[in-house]
Design a protein around this motif. Structure first.
Motif, PDB file in Angstrom:
ATOM      1  N   ILE A 136       0.858  -1.187   0.000  1.00 27.46           N
ATOM      2  CA  ILE A 136       0.000   0.000   0.000  1.00 27.46           C
ATOM      3  C   ILE A 136       0.895   1.238   0.000  1.00 27.46           C
ATOM      4  O   ILE A 136       1.986   1.224   0.570  1.00 27.46           O
ATOM      5  CB  ILE A 136      -0.923  -0.011   1.236  1.00 27.46           C
ATOM      6  CG1 ILE A 136      -1.869  -1.220   1.166  1.00 27.46           C
ATOM      7  CG2 ILE A 136      -1.740   1.273   1.325  1.00 27.46           C
ATOM      8  CD1 ILE A 136      -2.785  -1.362   2.372  1.00 27.46           C
ATOM      9  N   ALA A 137       0.414   2.303  -0.631  1.00 26.11           N
ATOM     10  CA  ALA A 137       1.213   3.523  -0.768  1.00 26.11           C
ATOM     11  C   ALA A 137       1.799   3.969   0.564  1.00 26.11           C
ATOM     12  O   ALA A 137       1.107   4.009   1.580  1.00 26.11           O
ATOM     13  CB  ALA A 137       0.348   4.645  -1.350  1.00 26.11           C
ATOM     14  N   SER A 138       3.090   4.308   0.560  1.00 30.35           N
ATOM     15  CA  SER A 138       3.780   4.684   1.797  1.00 30.35           C
ATOM     16  C   SER A 138       4.328   6.104   1.759  1.00 30.35           C
ATOM     17  O   SER A 138       5.065   6.507   2.655  1.00 30.35           O
ATOM     18  CB  SER A 138       4.936   3.707   2.068  1.00 30.35           C
ATOM     19  OG  SER A 138       5.848   3.710   0.988  1.00 30.35           O
ATOM     20  N   THR A 162     -12.772   8.512   7.914  1.00 26.88           N
ATOM     21  CA  THR A 162     -13.408   8.004   6.692  1.00 26.88           C
ATOM     22  C   THR A 162     -12.826   8.602   5.427  1.00 26.88           C
ATOM     23  O   THR A 162     -12.520   7.895   4.461  1.00 26.88           O
ATOM     24  CB  THR A 162     -14.927   8.272   6.741  1.00 26.88           C
ATOM     25  OG1 THR A 162     -15.494   7.561   7.839  1.00 26.88           O
ATOM     26  CG2 THR A 162     -15.596   7.820   5.451  1.00 26.88           C
ATOM     27  N   LYS A 163     -12.644   9.904   5.382  1.00 24.54           N
ATOM     28  CA  LYS A 163     -12.179  10.576   4.164  1.00 24.54           C
ATOM     29  C   LYS A 163     -10.682  10.891   4.200  1.00 24.54           C
ATOM     30  O   LYS A 163     -10.203  11.697   3.404  1.00 24.54           O
ATOM     31  CB  LYS A 163     -12.983  11.872   3.960  1.00 24.54           C
ATOM     32  CG  LYS A 163     -14.472  11.641   3.747  1.00 24.54           C
ATOM     33  CD  LYS A 163     -14.733  10.858   2.473  1.00 24.54           C
ATOM     34  CE  LYS A 163     -16.212  10.586   2.262  1.00 24.54           C
ATOM     35  NZ  LYS A 163     -16.989  11.787   1.968  1.00 24.54           N
ATOM     36  N   ASN A 164      -9.951  10.267   5.113  1.00 26.63           N
ATOM     37  CA  ASN A 164      -8.508  10.489   5.190  1.00 26.63           C
ATOM     38  C   ASN A 164      -7.832   9.779   4.020  1.00 26.63           C
ATOM     39  O   ASN A 164      -7.941   8.561   3.872  1.00 26.63           O
ATOM     40  CB  ASN A 164      -7.973   9.968   6.522  1.00 26.63           C
ATOM     41  CG  ASN A 164      -6.595  10.489   6.833  1.00 26.63           C
ATOM     42  OD1 ASN A 164      -5.718  10.527   5.980  1.00 26.63           O
ATOM     43  ND2 ASN A 164      -6.385  10.898   8.073  1.00 26.63           N
ATOM     44  N   SER A 165      -7.127  10.529   3.196  1.00 29.74           N
ATOM     45  CA  SER A 165      -6.515   9.955   1.992  1.00 29.74           C
ATOM     46  C   SER A 165      -5.166   9.293   2.250  1.00 29.74           C
ATOM     47  O   SER A 165      -4.604   8.658   1.356  1.00 29.74           O
ATOM     48  CB  SER A 165      -6.355  11.040   0.923  1.00 29.74           C
ATOM     49  OG  SER A 165      -5.494  12.072   1.390  1.00 29.74           O
ATOM     50  N   ARG A 166      -4.637   9.437   3.463  1.00 30.06           N
ATOM     51  CA  ARG A 166      -3.349   8.817   3.787  1.00 30.06           C
ATOM     52  C   ARG A 166      -3.532   7.344   4.138  1.00 30.06           C
ATOM     53  O   ARG A 166      -4.587   6.925   4.598  1.00 30.06           O
ATOM     54  CB  ARG A 166      -2.697   9.535   4.973  1.00 30.06           C
ATOM     55  CG  ARG A 166      -2.307  10.964   4.685  1.00 30.06           C
ATOM     56  CD  ARG A 166      -1.838  11.683   5.935  1.00 30.06           C
ATOM     57  NE  ARG A 166      -2.904  11.842   6.911  1.00 30.06           N
ATOM     58  CZ  ARG A 166      -2.767  12.429   8.086  1.00 30.06           C
ATOM     59  NH1 ARG A 166      -1.578  12.884   8.452  1.00 30.06           N
ATOM     60  NH2 ARG A 166      -3.777  12.548   8.912  1.00 30.06           N
ATOM     61  N   THR A 167      -2.508   6.546   3.927  1.00 30.44           N
ATOM     62  CA  THR A 167      -2.509   5.168   4.422  1.00 30.44           C
ATOM     63  C   THR A 167      -2.586   5.194   5.942  1.00 30.44           C
ATOM     64  O   THR A 167      -1.892   5.977   6.589  1.00 30.44           O
ATOM     65  CB  THR A 167      -1.230   4.439   3.966  1.00 30.44           C
ATOM     66  OG1 THR A 167      -1.233   4.356   2.538  1.00 30.44           O
ATOM     67  CG2 THR A 167      -1.149   3.042   4.554  1.00 30.44           C
ATOM     68  N   LEU A 168      -3.447   4.360   6.523  1.00 31.33           N
ATOM     69  CA  LEU A 168      -3.661   4.331   7.969  1.00 31.33           C
ATOM     70  C   LEU A 168      -3.041   3.065   8.560  1.00 31.33           C
ATOM     71  O   LEU A 168      -3.167   1.982   7.989  1.00 31.33           O
ATOM     72  CB  LEU A 168      -5.156   4.373   8.285  1.00 31.33           C
ATOM     73  CG  LEU A 168      -5.934   5.571   7.728  1.00 31.33           C
ATOM     74  CD1 LEU A 168      -7.434   5.389   7.990  1.00 31.33           C
ATOM     75  CD2 LEU A 168      -5.444   6.867   8.359  1.00 31.33           C
TER      76      LEU A 168
END
Length: 298
Positions: A136-138, A162-168
């Motif tokens: 996953i994007a880092s 919910t709308k956080n575009s960063r990898t969690l």
């Protein structure tokens, strides 16, 4: 005159060393970490019994005291006093990099305030290890640690992300994993991609990713799939062009119940508020579904 290859012992004065320790495989410890653990006057450990096993494995015989969530405030003042007197201290946690979801924050903070040198060593960290192998994007990520144990609080946190575009990145315990994945499905929809990294660097290491709805079913199939220490790496929110919102079954069930006593628009508004959806998103979605159904009938 010294011999050309003679190794000098490093003189350590008034220094707090932050020393990462292996998260599973003991061979992951660094040579520098071993050197520091041997040479400091005191090792401050989250659990002296667990750290004692590590020291014993590497034949290190050094003085230890405990520093955990229940005594950190009290012990910090004593440790600052000792550091001011000129001793060197190594801070370690049970596993991985200290401070990351472990005690020690107050000690580091007050060392800076007191002008005491703080030296961090690089080393193992479960969150970074899982991220590096997740696929996953880092380039942008957010470490969230453990989600709240209580369902309402946990759902509130997930709604906020919910709308956080960063990898969690989350840590999770075996007895709460199924509940957490189910909440992710209910709040984010079944298609959000999640990687479950379990028992990293250990014998039963497993790194497996699926859309979260499928991952929940996969985990349920075998209880061995939710044993041990776990990291969840979650793909960030993405908005595809002309994409439609993902509405979970739980949302539709709640809407149907409210519709029994309320008009559609009012029921949709209340349901959207409960599940953290945008105003009118659910209402527009239902209207579009009804139009699609009418066109099929015609």
């Amino acid at each position: 005159m010294n011999e050309p290859n003679q190794t000098k012992e490093v003189k350590m004065v008034s220094t707090l060393y932050i020393v990462p320790t292996p998260i599973g495989n003991l061979d992951d410890i660094t040579l520098r970490a071993l050197q520091i653990l041997k040479q400091v006057e005191l090792i401050v450990a989250e659990d002296t019994r667990r750290t004692g096993l590590l020291l014993q494995h590497f034949a290190i015989n050094n003085r230890m005291i405990s520093l955990h969530v229940h005594n950190e405030q009290k012990k910090t003042d004593q440790l600052i006093t000792q550091l001011k007197q000129g001793i060197s201290i190594a801070l370690v946690s049970d596993a991985g990099t200290p401070i990351i979801n472990d005690p020690g924050y107050h000690l580091v903070k007050y060392c800076h305030q007191a002008g005491i040198l703080v030296v961090p060593l690089p080393g193992p960290c479960a969150a970074m290890t899982a991220l590096s192998a997740s696929g996953i994007a880092s380039d942008r990520f957010c470490y969230e640690g453990f989600l709240p144990a209580k369902r309402k609080s946990r759902q509130d946190v997930l709604h906020g992300l919910t709308k956080n575009s960063r990898t969690l990145i989350f840590y999770e315990s075996p007895h709460r994993l199924l509940e957490t994945l189910a909440d992710m499905v209910a709040i984010w929809g079944a298609k959000r991609y999640v990687v479950l990294a379990r028992e990293l660097t250990k014998t039963w290491e497993s790194i497996y990713g699926l859309p979260v709805g499928e991952l929940l079913d996969w985990v349920k199939f075998d209880e061995n799939r939710y044993r041990g220490e776990m990291v969840l790496v979650v793909e960030g929110y993405r908005v595809a062009k002309n994409s439609k919102p993902v509405i979970s079954c739980d949302v539709m069930k709640t809407l149907a119940l409210l519709q029994q006593s309320l008009p559609l628009k009012k029921a949709a508004g209340i349901t959207a508020e409960i599940y953290g959806l945008k105003n009118n998103t659910l209402y527009k979605y239902i209207l579009e579904q009804q139009v699609s159904a009418d066109n099929v009938i015609k």
